[in-house]
Design an enzyme around this catalytic site. Structure first.
Site, PDB file in Angstrom:
ATOM      1  CG  ASP A  10      -2.145   0.906   0.987  1.00 54.33           C
ATOM      2  OD1 ASP A  10      -3.183   0.389   0.496  1.00 54.33           O
ATOM      3  OD2 ASP A  10      -2.074   2.110   1.278  1.00 54.33           O
ATOM      4  CB  SER A  11       0.651   4.413  -1.795  1.00 49.81           C
ATOM      5  OG  SER A  11      -0.731   4.719  -1.705  1.00 49.81           O
ATOM      6  CG  ASP A  19     -10.031  -3.137  -2.424  1.00 49.71           C
ATOM      7  OD1 ASP A  19     -10.799  -2.621  -3.253  1.00 49.71           O
ATOM      8  OD2 ASP A  19     -10.235  -3.084  -1.194  1.00 49.71           O
ATOM      9  CB  CYS A  79     -14.507   1.343  -5.240  1.00 46.71           C
ATOM     10  SG  CYS A  79     -13.005   2.341  -5.285  1.00 46.71           S
TER      11      CYS A  79
END
Length: 404
Positions: free
Chosen positions: A255-256, A308, A348
């Site tokens: 993740d960033s 995701d 999303c």
């Protein structure tokens, strides 16, 4: 002009009334013959077609391109405090259709258009609430709405937010405040998928966390048993930690956001998932595309990859760019998968339809000469319902596929 309970009539341009006959709740400024620029934010208006026939009733924000939010399609119904309280009560009752309230868990209580409350999002984390206003016009009724929510849930504390981006579009000041000054300093603990999580109502994203994926976390974890898993855009570890608990051999989370990875590590320890009876887990800070490229160059392979990513399409003008980003991300993931591996891929972006997302995966399979077999084609948890009149509310796609 002072706000009045007497609706002000506003007329649409010719042939612009059809979406609202189907009860779509958004009226953009360019659809109006009379834009209502002189009205006050929060003024109740009656929407008329070009011939002067009554169509719907809503609330205007002359500072927003999304000029009117429609709430009533019956001319006999008033827009007042009683309407908001009734809609909130209906939304709460809708959640109870799937079972009684679990006071230690979390749920979305109000989901904007899907609960006929366009511009209001409410999440419950145990005995606390995170409330997000996305419609400036609705803030006229902020006090009674929050008072009703506090009473309905006996809420210990309520964090009220309007983020900077929304505030800019709505012509208002951003807000981040505890309702009536009742604050809590510590993270709020809640239970999800048999794990204990913590949410920072002030510092977290949106209302503090993401609840729409929780059943997808649980469903995908079953496919992760005994597998080496790569969890891309893992945020606070929802997919990866559920997979580890279910018996994944190993998990690598990317993740960033450093704070999100810190939350994931804390949740790992809080639930004892770092013990010898569970598989190995590690986290990497970095951009998803850059990290996938590095793994490919290192000839790494995995038995399962979870994607995701954040929303790639915020408007219809970004659709083509978003589809290219999804195609690139999924192609890089497929390259890392062993034959027979499992791909869990999500979107999303409400502007990307389910059919467009599946066609993107079809193109990835064609380009990579791999067969993708869909095992499950999922959406959000049922506390994120879909309003048929507002297709944009059907935003979350989660596809679980085997890659040959």
């Amino acid at each position: 002009m002072s706000l009045s309970d007497n609706p002000i009539p506003l007329r649409l341009k010719p042939s612009r009334h059809f979406p609202f006959l189907a009860r779509h709740p958004w009226v953009h400024a360019h659809a109006l013959a009379e834009t209502g620029d002189s009205l006050d934010c929060g003024q109740v208006v009656d929407l008329l077609d070009f011939e002067g026939n009554w169509v719907a009733r809503g609330v205007i924000n002359p500072n927003s391109r999304l000029r009117i939010r429609l709430y009533v399609f019956d001319a006999n119904l008033a827009i007042d405090e009683a309407l908001w309280k009734s809609r909130i009560d209906d939304a709460i009752a809708r959640r109870r259709l799937v079972g009684p309230i679990d006071r230690d868990a979390a749920e979305r209580v109000v989901f904007s258009e899907s609960d006929l409350l366009s511009g209001l999002i409410v999440d419950r984390y145990a005995d606390c609430l995170g409330v997000q206003f996305t419609a400036g016009a609705l803030t006229r009724w902020q006090q009674p709405i929050l008072e009703h929510l506090r009473t309905a849930f006996s809420a210990r504390a309520i964090m009220v937010r309007m983020d900077d981006k929304t505030a800019k579009y709505e012509g208002l000041e951003a807000q981040e405040q505890w309702f009536e000054g009742v604050a809590i300093d510590e993270p709020v603990l809640y239970r999800q998928n048999e794990l204990q999580w913590a949410v920072d109502l002030r510092g977290g994203q949106k209302t503090g966390g993401y609840l729409d994926q929780r059943l997808n976390h649980q469903a995908s974890a079953v496919y992760m048993r005994g597998r080496n898993v790569l969890d891309v855009c893992c945020y606070n570890g929802g997919f990866g930690l559920a997979a580890l608990r279910e018996g994944a051999a190993s998990v690598v989370g990317i993740d960033s956001s450093a704070p999100a990875l810190d939350q994931a590590r804390q949740t790992l320890v809080r639930n004892g998932l770092d013990g010898e009876s569970f598989g190995e887990i590690s986290f990497r800070l970095g951009d998803c595309f850059d990290e996938l490229k590095k793994l490919g160059e290192q000839a790494e392979t995995f038995d399962a990859v979870i994607l995701d990513p954040p929303r790639f399409a915020g408007s219809r003008h970004q659709l083509d760019t978003a589809l290219r980003a999804y195609r690139r991300l999924n192609a890089m993931a497929v390259d890392l998968l062993s034959p027979g591996g499992v791909l869990v891929t999500c979107s999303c972006s409400g502007r990307v339809s389910r059919s467009e997302f599946l066609n993107m995966l079809l193109d990835v399979g064609r380009r990579r000469r791999r067969d993708l077999i869909v095992l499950e084609n999922r959406g959000p948890a049922p506390d994120h319902p879909i309003a048929i009149s507002c297709p944009e509310s059907d935003y979350l796609k989660c596809v679980i596929a085997q890659v040959q």
